[in-house]
Enzyme design. Structure first.
Site, PDB file in Angstrom:
ATOM      1  N   SER A 161     -14.694  50.434  -8.234  1.00 31.44           N
ATOM      2  CA  SER A 161     -15.752  51.455  -8.569  1.00 31.44           C
ATOM      3  C   SER A 161     -15.917  52.317  -7.271  1.00 31.44           C
ATOM      4  O   SER A 161     -15.757  51.807  -6.103  1.00 31.44           O
ATOM      5  CB  SER A 161     -17.145  50.688  -8.965  1.00 31.44           C
ATOM      6  N   TYR A 216     -22.756  44.402  -6.572  1.00 28.37           N
ATOM      7  CA  TYR A 216     -21.854  44.964  -7.010  1.00 28.37           C
ATOM      8  C   TYR A 216     -21.014  45.847  -6.031  1.00 28.37           C
ATOM      9  O   TYR A 216     -19.566  45.741  -5.955  1.00 28.37           O
ATOM     10  CB  TYR A 216     -22.067  45.805  -8.166  1.00 28.37           C
TER      11      TYR A 216
HETATM   12  P1  NDP Z   1     -18.000  45.567 -19.835  1.00 35.87           P
HETATM   13  O1  NDP Z   1     -19.057  44.837 -19.458  1.00 35.87           O
HETATM   14  O2  NDP Z   1     -17.778  46.062 -21.246  1.00 35.87           O
HETATM   15  O3  NDP Z   1     -16.617  44.356 -19.859  1.00 35.87           O
HETATM   16  C1  NDP Z   1     -16.580  43.446 -18.714  1.00 35.87           C
HETATM   17  C2  NDP Z   1     -15.438  42.507 -19.072  1.00 35.87           C
HETATM   18  O4  NDP Z   1     -15.286  41.550 -18.061  1.00 35.87           O
HETATM   19  C3  NDP Z   1     -15.954  41.684 -20.538  1.00 35.87           C
HETATM   20  O5  NDP Z   1     -14.921  41.495 -21.329  1.00 35.87           O
HETATM   21  C4  NDP Z   1     -16.715  40.295 -19.868  1.00 35.87           C
HETATM   22  O6  NDP Z   1     -16.756  39.323 -20.892  1.00 35.87           O
HETATM   23  C5  NDP Z   1     -15.782  40.300 -18.855  1.00 35.87           C
HETATM   24  N1  NDP Z   1     -15.974  39.056 -17.546  1.00 35.87           N
HETATM   25  C6  NDP Z   1     -17.337  39.050 -16.974  1.00 35.87           C
HETATM   26  N2  NDP Z   1     -17.109  37.912 -16.159  1.00 35.87           N
HETATM   27  C7  NDP Z   1     -16.002  37.430 -16.641  1.00 35.87           C
HETATM   28  C8  NDP Z   1     -15.192  36.235 -16.007  1.00 35.87           C
HETATM   29  N3  NDP Z   1     -16.016  35.478 -15.227  1.00 35.87           N
HETATM   30  N4  NDP Z   1     -14.283  35.749 -16.415  1.00 35.87           N
HETATM   31  C9  NDP Z   1     -13.392  36.784 -17.441  1.00 35.87           C
HETATM   32  N5  NDP Z   1     -13.989  37.983 -17.800  1.00 35.87           N
HETATM   33  C10 NDP Z   1     -15.368  38.214 -17.313  1.00 35.87           C
HETATM   34  O7  NDP Z   1     -17.691  46.196 -18.615  1.00 35.87           O
HETATM   35  P2  NDP Z   1     -16.597  47.536 -18.444  1.00 35.87           P
HETATM   36  O8  NDP Z   1     -15.542  47.332 -19.356  1.00 35.87           O
HETATM   37  O9  NDP Z   1     -17.325  48.786 -18.230  1.00 35.87           O
HETATM   38  O10 NDP Z   1     -15.799  47.121 -17.046  1.00 35.87           O
HETATM   39  C11 NDP Z   1     -14.500  47.011 -16.834  1.00 35.87           C
HETATM   40  C12 NDP Z   1     -14.224  47.165 -15.524  1.00 35.87           C
HETATM   41  O11 NDP Z   1     -14.452  48.716 -15.207  1.00 35.87           O
HETATM   42  C13 NDP Z   1     -14.849  46.268 -14.482  1.00 35.87           C
HETATM   43  O12 NDP Z   1     -14.167  45.894 -13.181  1.00 35.87           O
HETATM   44  C14 NDP Z   1     -16.176  47.228 -13.798  1.00 35.87           C
HETATM   45  O13 NDP Z   1     -16.611  47.090 -12.656  1.00 35.87           O
HETATM   46  C15 NDP Z   1     -15.568  48.774 -14.017  1.00 35.87           C
HETATM   47  N6  NDP Z   1     -16.285  49.827 -13.987  1.00 35.87           N
HETATM   48  C16 NDP Z   1     -16.787  50.006 -14.906  1.00 35.87           C
HETATM   49  C17 NDP Z   1     -17.792  51.431 -15.000  1.00 35.87           C
HETATM   50  C18 NDP Z   1     -18.431  51.851 -16.044  1.00 35.87           C
HETATM   51  O14 NDP Z   1     -19.205  53.008 -15.932  1.00 35.87           O
HETATM   52  N7  NDP Z   1     -18.432  51.039 -17.188  1.00 35.87           N
HETATM   53  C19 NDP Z   1     -17.492  52.166 -13.758  1.00 35.87           C
HETATM   54  C20 NDP Z   1     -16.598  51.848 -12.476  1.00 35.87           C
HETATM   55  C21 NDP Z   1     -16.195  50.624 -12.722  1.00 35.87           C
HETATM   56  P3  NDP Z   1     -18.030  38.786 -21.602  1.00 35.87           P
HETATM   57  O15 NDP Z   1     -17.769  39.573 -23.018  1.00 35.87           O
HETATM   58  O16 NDP Z   1     -17.606  37.550 -21.922  1.00 35.87           O
HETATM   59  O17 NDP Z   1     -19.219  39.178 -20.881  1.00 35.87           O
END
Ligand code: NDP
Length: 320
Positions: A161, A216
């Site tokens: 991010s 974060y």
């Molecule tokens: P979501 O919350 O939709 O998805 C996050 C995913 O990570 C889910 O599948 C969640 O699983 C999983 N997760 C969380 N903790 C764990 C763990 N301990 N082990 C394995 N899986 C885990 O978020 P995004 O899709 O938006 O995020 C994806 C990436 O993009 C992240 O790295 C985020 O930081 C990054 N990002 C997102 C932005 C945005 O605007 N959305 C902006 C900048 C970066 P579960 O369903 O079980 O919780």
């Protein structure tokens, strides 16, 4: 911020046969892929003909995700449970992978958590955030390093991010360490420990840390720094390591607010992960998807994304 490099990269479309270097034997792992960006990246890579391992911390959610993709005709996807915040789960996953696959081509470290609403800045869950967003991808990467294919260019894409950009750090000493050519993994661990200590003692607010979603942001700052150190460690040894910020994306993390969808991001992420070997970068932090057109905010160079995702290349900015 003084970026050492600022550039724009035109990413060729992977559907061009001249740039297609992979086959159905090419193996990619995506973490946190039961929903959001991870799910969309798995889908995109499977559509492009790769073998993809969809991982999720919850088996039921992971299996449902695979089922949903199979009903769309995508059959090259395998599920395995992986909780990146749990070292035992990482070891089990790595052992399973070693027993069942000869080599790994692509690792997308996507899983992450944030416990703040958009305008909040609580550090109540800092330990979980650091463990999931920084320690997890690092441990998983180290466990899988011996598995990367050496006969061709393997790739790690750390989904990060811009909140963890260097220009968000107010403390000049921390910034200096992170900018140094001699940056080491111990330095990064030291910075993370300092932050954790300041959270424990309640002194973090005056520590010069990023001001938005501080826990974060520090986790992503550390991930970006690790990206750079690992890329240096593997320079000339067939492994490219980059970070990628997808921009403000409509997922659960943002309560579905955002400028674009996870599917839009997946097109860009897949293109980055599948860059042709002669066009590959390493140790870089790619930014994509900033709204509001070309402007400069907080000293960060921003580049308008191309929303015409059918074009043959996507403009993104490349900053480190
Ligand atoms: P979501 O919350 O939709 O998805 C996050 C995913 O990570 C889910 O599948 C969640 O699983 C999983 N997760 C969380 N903790 C764990 C763990 N301990 N082990 C394995 N899986 C885990 O978020 P995004 O899709 O938006 O995020 C994806 C990436 O993009 C992240 O790295 C985020 O930081 C990054 N990002 C997102 C932005 C945005 O605007 N959305 C902006 C900048 C970066 P579960 O369903 O079980 O919780």
């Amino acid at each position: 911020m003084q970026f050492k490099e600022t550039d724009r990269l035109l990413i060729p479309s992977p559907s061009h046969s001249s740039t297609r270097w992979w086959s159905e034997e090419t193996v990619a792992i995506v973490t946190g892929a039961n929903k959001g960006i991870g799910f969309a990246v798995v889908k995109r890579m499977a559509e492009l003909g790769l073998k993809v391992i969809l991982t999720a911390r919850d088996s039921e959610r992971g299996c449902k995700a695979v089922e949903a993709l199979r009903t769309q005709g995508l059959h090259s996807i395998i599920f395995y449970r992986l909780d990146v915040s749990d070292p035992c789960s990482i070891n089990t996953f790595a052992s399973w992978f070693k027993e069942n696959f000869t080599a790994l081509d692509i690792l997308v470290n996507n899983a992450a958590v944030s416990f703040n609403e958009i305008n909040e800045n609580s550090v109540e869950h800092t330990e979980t955030v650091i463990r999931t967003n920084f320690n997890g991808p690092k441990l998983l990467t180290e466990a899988l390093l011996p598995m990367f294919r050496t006969s061709s260019m393997s790739r790690i894409l750390n989904v990060s991010s811009r909140l963890g950009s260097l220009n968000k750090v107010g403390n000049p000493n921390i910034k200096q360490v992170l900018e140094s050519e001699k940056l080491s993994e111990d330095d990064i661990e030291g910075i993370v420990s300092l932050f954790l200590e300041q959270v424990k003692t309640g002194t973090w607010k005056t520590g010069g840390w990023p001001e938005l979603w501080t826990d974060y942001a520090v986790s992503k700052l550390a991930l970006n720094a690790y990206t750079r150190v690992l890329a240096k460690r593997y320079r000339g040894r067939g492994l490219s390591v980059n970070s990628f910020c997808p921009g403000f994306t409509q997922t659960s993390m943002t309560r579905c607010k955002g400028d674009h969808t996870a599917d839009d991001v997946a097109i860009v992420a897949a293109r980055l992960a599948l860059l042709p070997p002669d066009n590959i970068q390493s140790g870089k932090f790619f930014l994509w998807g900033i709204s509001g057109g070309s402007s400069t905010s907080n000293n960060t160079l921003v580049v308008p994304p191309s929303y015409d995702l059918k074009i043959n290349s996507i403009m993104i900015s490349l900053i480190w």
